[in-house]
Write a protein that holds these residues in place. Sequence first.
Motif, PDB file in Angstrom:
ATOM      1  N   UNK A   1     113.173  60.663  52.241  1.00  0.00           N
ATOM      2  CA  UNK A   1     112.675  59.519  51.491  1.00  0.00           C
ATOM      3  C   UNK A   1     111.172  59.598  51.279  1.00  0.00           C
ATOM      4  N   UNK A   2     110.604  58.479  50.852  1.00  0.00           N
ATOM      5  CA  UNK A   2     109.154  58.351  50.673  1.00  0.00           C
ATOM      6  C   UNK A   2     108.721  57.079  51.381  1.00  0.00           C
ATOM      7  N   UNK A   3     107.509  57.094  51.929  1.00  0.00           N
ATOM      8  CA  UNK A   3     106.991  55.945  52.663  1.00  0.00           C
ATOM      9  C   UNK A   3     105.499  55.836  52.411  1.00  0.00           C
ATOM     10  N   UNK A   4     105.037  54.627  52.136  1.00  0.00           N
ATOM     11  CA  UNK A   4     103.607  54.379  52.011  1.00  0.00           C
ATOM     12  C   UNK A   4     103.104  53.855  53.353  1.00  0.00           C
ATOM     13  N   UNK A   5     102.034  54.440  53.821  1.00  0.00           N
ATOM     14  CA  UNK A   5     101.440  54.082  55.098  1.00  0.00           C
ATOM     15  C   UNK A   5      99.977  53.737  54.854  1.00  0.00           C
TER      16      UNK A   5
ATOM     17  N   UNK B   1      96.588  53.039  56.785  1.00  0.00           N
ATOM     18  CA  UNK B   1      95.913  53.170  58.079  1.00  0.00           C
ATOM     19  C   UNK B   1      94.441  52.868  57.850  1.00  0.00           C
ATOM     20  N   UNK B   2      93.937  51.844  58.520  1.00  0.00           N
ATOM     21  CA  UNK B   2      92.527  51.449  58.369  1.00  0.00           C
ATOM     22  C   UNK B   2      92.127  51.354  56.893  1.00  0.00           C
ATOM     23  N   UNK B   3      92.930  50.646  56.122  1.00  0.00           N
ATOM     24  CA  UNK B   3      92.669  50.389  54.699  1.00  0.00           C
ATOM     25  C   UNK B   3      92.755  51.622  53.811  1.00  0.00           C
ATOM     26  N   UNK B   4      93.268  52.733  54.307  1.00  0.00           N
ATOM     27  CA  UNK B   4      93.487  53.936  53.489  1.00  0.00           C
ATOM     28  C   UNK B   4      94.982  54.078  53.269  1.00  0.00           C
ATOM     29  N   UNK B   5      95.396  54.185  52.024  1.00  0.00           N
ATOM     30  CA  UNK B   5      96.824  54.250  51.690  1.00  0.00           C
ATOM     31  C   UNK B   5      97.249  55.698  51.454  1.00  0.00           C
ATOM     32  N   UNK B   6      98.373  56.059  52.085  1.00  0.00           N
ATOM     33  CA  UNK B   6      98.936  57.398  51.961  1.00  0.00           C
ATOM     34  C   UNK B   6     100.399  57.277  51.561  1.00  0.00           C
ATOM     35  N   UNK B   7     100.851  58.140  50.661  1.00  0.00           N
ATOM     36  CA  UNK B   7     102.262  58.224  50.323  1.00  0.00           C
ATOM     37  C   UNK B   7     102.804  59.490  50.976  1.00  0.00           C
ATOM     38  N   UNK B   8     103.768  59.291  51.865  1.00  0.00           N
ATOM     39  CA  UNK B   8     104.360  60.403  52.612  1.00  0.00           C
ATOM     40  C   UNK B   8     105.678  60.824  51.977  1.00  0.00           C
ATOM     41  N   UNK B   9     105.931  62.114  51.981  1.00  0.00           N
ATOM     42  CA  UNK B   9     107.194  62.673  51.495  1.00  0.00           C
ATOM     43  C   UNK B   9     107.764  63.567  52.597  1.00  0.00           C
TER      44      UNK B   9
ATOM     45  N   UNK C   1     116.133  54.897  51.310  1.00  0.00           N
ATOM     46  CA  UNK C   1     115.581  54.721  52.654  1.00  0.00           C
ATOM     47  C   UNK C   1     114.647  55.883  52.996  1.00  0.00           C
ATOM     48  N   UNK C   2     113.684  55.607  53.841  1.00  0.00           N
ATOM     49  CA  UNK C   2     112.806  56.640  54.391  1.00  0.00           C
ATOM     50  C   UNK C   2     113.144  56.754  55.872  1.00  0.00           C
TER      51      UNK C   2
END
Length: 190
Positions: free
Chosen positions: A143-147, A149-157, A178-179
């Motif tokens: 899946x994919x998930x946006x995280x 962390x300390x106001x920095x946005x990351x899109x995980x694959x 689902x991720x």
Amino acid sequence: MQHDPVLHSKTLGADLRALRKARGLTLQDIADRLGRSVGWVSQIERDLSEPSITDLRHIAKLFDVPVSLLFGTPQAAAEEAGYVVRAGARRPIGSGDSGLVEELLSPDLSDDFEVVHSTFQPHSRIGEVVTRPTQEVGYLLSGKLDLIISDRRFTLTPGDSFRIKAEPFEWINPYDDPAVAIWVIAPPVY
């Protein structure tokens, strides 16, 4: 007042001790907060006494964990206990309210860390920013998930990993699938 004993895994005492230590609490702190004696708490931690269902609810509330975590798991084969957690014997953790379904992959909470299988349902989001005194590492399986962390946005694959070191974070799955992630947390928080 009658107390009904609860069947639980042989790790209840170890799990309670790990939760207490992870939160920097003493036996006396727990006893005071539960309105019980230090001896009673000590006996529970050493698996010499079984708490009632009501006691388990109070303990779960004190540690801010779901009461289901304290009920244990199906018994493992004697040679596997403390070493292997079979897929059908994982302990569910968390409430699932925000769309996150978690299962404990660690045999118990007595290690310096815990390993969690996390499934983030489609179009779900944690309800609040979380900051906890832990170091966490995760690996996205599918899946994919946006995280954030300390106001920095990351899109995980799939195949991506991440680390959070006592920083504010939140997760969002705005996607249609689902991720699934493996999440390692030290010290244990569940």
